[in-house]
Design a protein around this motif. Sequence first.
Motif, PDB file in Angstrom:
ATOM      1  N   LEU A 119       0.808  -1.220   0.000  1.00  0.00           N
ATOM      2  CA  LEU A 119       0.000   0.000   0.000  1.00  0.00           C
ATOM      3  C   LEU A 119       0.843   1.273   0.000  1.00  0.00           C
ATOM      4  N   GLY A 120       2.086   1.164   0.444  1.00  0.00           N
ATOM      5  CA  GLY A 120       2.937   2.336   0.492  1.00  0.00           C
ATOM      6  C   GLY A 120       4.096   2.128   1.436  1.00  0.00           C
ATOM      7  N   ARG A 121       4.880   3.181   1.620  1.00  0.00           N
ATOM      8  CA  ARG A 121       6.075   3.090   2.461  1.00  0.00           C
ATOM      9  C   ARG A 121       6.035   4.131   3.566  1.00  0.00           C
ATOM     10  N   LEU A 122       6.495   3.707   4.734  1.00  0.00           N
ATOM     11  CA  LEU A 122       6.494   4.552   5.927  1.00  0.00           C
ATOM     12  C   LEU A 122       7.903   4.634   6.488  1.00  0.00           C
ATOM     13  N   ILE A 123       8.323   5.821   6.855  1.00  0.00           N
ATOM     14  CA  ILE A 123       9.644   6.020   7.455  1.00  0.00           C
ATOM     15  C   ILE A 123       9.512   7.068   8.555  1.00  0.00           C
ATOM     16  N   ILE A 124      10.136   6.791   9.701  1.00  0.00           N
ATOM     17  CA  ILE A 124      10.096   7.704  10.847  1.00  0.00           C
ATOM     18  C   ILE A 124      11.520   8.014  11.288  1.00  0.00           C
ATOM     19  N   LYS A 125      11.778   9.267  11.596  1.00  0.00           N
ATOM     20  CA  LYS A 125      13.069   9.693  12.113  1.00  0.00           C
ATOM     21  C   LYS A 125      12.862  10.357  13.476  1.00  0.00           C
ATOM     22  N   LYS A 126      13.800  10.119  14.378  1.00  0.00           N
ATOM     23  CA  LYS A 126      13.724  10.735  15.703  1.00  0.00           C
ATOM     24  C   LYS A 126      15.004  11.512  15.965  1.00  0.00           C
ATOM     25  N   GLY A 127      14.914  12.464  16.875  1.00  0.00           N
ATOM     26  CA  GLY A 127      16.090  13.276  17.188  1.00  0.00           C
ATOM     27  C   GLY A 127      15.809  14.207  18.345  1.00  0.00           C
ATOM     28  N   LEU A 128      16.763  15.068  18.637  1.00  0.00           N
ATOM     29  CA  LEU A 128      16.598  16.062  19.689  1.00  0.00           C
ATOM     30  C   LEU A 128      15.511  17.054  19.299  1.00  0.00           C
ATOM     31  N   CYS A 129      14.763  17.479  20.279  1.00  0.00           N
ATOM     32  CA  CYS A 129      13.722  18.483  20.055  1.00  0.00           C
ATOM     33  C   CYS A 129      14.394  19.849  20.013  1.00  0.00           C
ATOM     34  N   ALA A 130      14.728  20.295  18.823  1.00  0.00           N
ATOM     35  CA  ALA A 130      15.471  21.542  18.668  1.00  0.00           C
ATOM     36  C   ALA A 130      14.600  22.750  19.013  1.00  0.00           C
ATOM     37  N   ASP A 131      15.242  23.841  19.401  1.00  0.00           N
ATOM     38  CA  ASP A 131      14.523  25.074  19.731  1.00  0.00           C
ATOM     39  C   ASP A 131      13.725  25.548  18.522  1.00  0.00           C
ATOM     40  N   ARG A 132      12.496  25.986  18.758  1.00  0.00           N
ATOM     41  CA  ARG A 132      11.666  26.532  17.696  1.00  0.00           C
ATOM     42  C   ARG A 132      12.123  27.955  17.365  1.00  0.00           C
ATOM     43  N   LEU A 133      11.876  28.344  16.118  1.00  0.00           N
ATOM     44  CA  LEU A 133      12.382  29.623  15.628  1.00  0.00           C
ATOM     45  C   LEU A 133      11.258  30.467  15.054  1.00  0.00           C
ATOM     46  N   GLY A 134      11.457  31.770  15.064  1.00  0.00           N
ATOM     47  CA  GLY A 134      10.604  32.700  14.332  1.00  0.00           C
ATOM     48  C   GLY A 134       9.122  32.477  14.501  1.00  0.00           C
ATOM     49  N   LEU A 135       8.445  32.235  13.380  1.00  0.00           N
ATOM     50  CA  LEU A 135       6.992  32.120  13.376  1.00  0.00           C
ATOM     51  C   LEU A 135       6.489  30.968  14.234  1.00  0.00           C
ATOM     52  N   ALA A 136       7.321  29.943  14.469  1.00  0.00           N
ATOM     53  CA  ALA A 136       6.903  28.805  15.295  1.00  0.00           C
ATOM     54  C   ALA A 136       6.741  29.198  16.756  1.00  0.00           C
ATOM     55  N   LEU A 137       7.241  30.380  17.133  1.00  0.00           N
ATOM     56  CA  LEU A 137       7.125  30.854  18.518  1.00  0.00           C
ATOM     57  C   LEU A 137       5.860  31.660  18.746  1.00  0.00           C
ATOM     58  N   ASP A 138       5.089  31.935  17.685  1.00  0.00           N
ATOM     59  CA  ASP A 138       3.852  32.693  17.825  1.00  0.00           C
ATOM     60  C   ASP A 138       2.878  31.967  18.743  1.00  0.00           C
ATOM     61  N   GLN A 139       2.070  32.742  19.438  1.00  0.00           N
ATOM     62  CA  GLN A 139       1.118  32.168  20.392  1.00  0.00           C
ATOM     63  C   GLN A 139       0.136  31.219  19.711  1.00  0.00           C
ATOM     64  N   HIS A 140      -0.303  31.565  18.516  1.00  0.00           N
ATOM     65  CA  HIS A 140      -1.314  30.761  17.833  1.00  0.00           C
ATOM     66  C   HIS A 140      -0.720  29.901  16.706  1.00  0.00           C
ATOM     67  N   SER A 141       0.558  29.632  16.774  1.00  0.00           N
ATOM     68  CA  SER A 141       1.181  28.796  15.747  1.00  0.00           C
ATOM     69  C   SER A 141       0.683  27.360  15.856  1.00  0.00           C
TER      70      SER A 141
END
Length: 344
Positions: free
Chosen positions: A158-180
């Motif tokens: 049916l398809g292919r699935l791939i997952i990657k994990k890592g450190l939760c890096a600091d969010r930047l710019g627009l990702a810091l908005d209250q309603h992001s």
Amino acid sequence: MGCHLGSAYDSDTADNKRRRFTGRHWWGISDGEEGIDPLIGTHAAELAASLGMPERNLNNTGTSILILDPYIEEGEGVRSIDHYIQETILWNFWPRLTASTPEDKKLTIRIEIEKHEVPLPVPEYFPPFDLFASAMKAYRDNSADVQIIRSERPKKDLGRLIIKKGLCADRLGLALDQHSGIPEQACHIALMRPVELVVKYIEGTPFADSRFEWAGVFICSDEDDVESAFAMSEPPAHDDWIPDNLPDRNAKTFVRVALKRIEQTASNFAAPIISVASGTKDRGPSLAGTASRLGRLLDSVSGKGPGKARPSPRPPHVKQELAISPARFIRLEIDNQNRRCAFF
């Protein structure tokens, strides 16, 4: 073609009958029945030019959309329009904006507001899209950790699935908005067809340790019967896969089984379900507390990490033949036999 998307309403028709209207109105050329066709050729070019839209020809193909008199909310605490547009583009089109995107699929997007050009963040350098981009690259490279999602009846990839994990890096710019809408800790799988535009995200279980996050992608198979099943299951907004929309039994099975497998993976990836002696299933214990304790324990030993250890005092006649650096804790994982493993 012009359109207006409004709310549904009831109204009397010319023959004095009460009808339900969708609220969607279209302007174009009558098709001779009850539908509307778009203007084409020179008529389309002339109308577009009169509205100030960019010129299109055989060497400048694409899609132009003009929104007349848009409503833009303003005021204190409201997100800026440039952040809203940037986030919407990233959230939906990042697969076509990555470094690994093939040239024939790569999108070039420019944002200009009041004659001021707004830069669009690069997915690889804008968390958590860096993890999504990493998963997408692994899919395109046919990495060994790509998982095939299959149905058994009928038997089909049916398809292919791939997952990657890592450190939760600091969010930047627009990702810091209250309603992001960008998650503070990613635990999502992006669903798409081979055209590589995001249909929707399935949210799973986040890591108990908020210092880590994971992101994945699922791309359905490009086999005609499989891809057409997923395409036909999409509503007009192309923002979901709804198996009940499909009349064909096999097509319905393809979409339903894929969604079930993906949802199970999203739910269990951060906290795998393990079988216990009684035969029941339960989630493995959280590794977050143990990881933190091991990290603190080893941090007190050495803060220098790998490297040549300081030689301990030895009698002059003893030759030092081997030097070993202090142990450095890396991470904890559940292995494929459901054992807790610490990596140093």
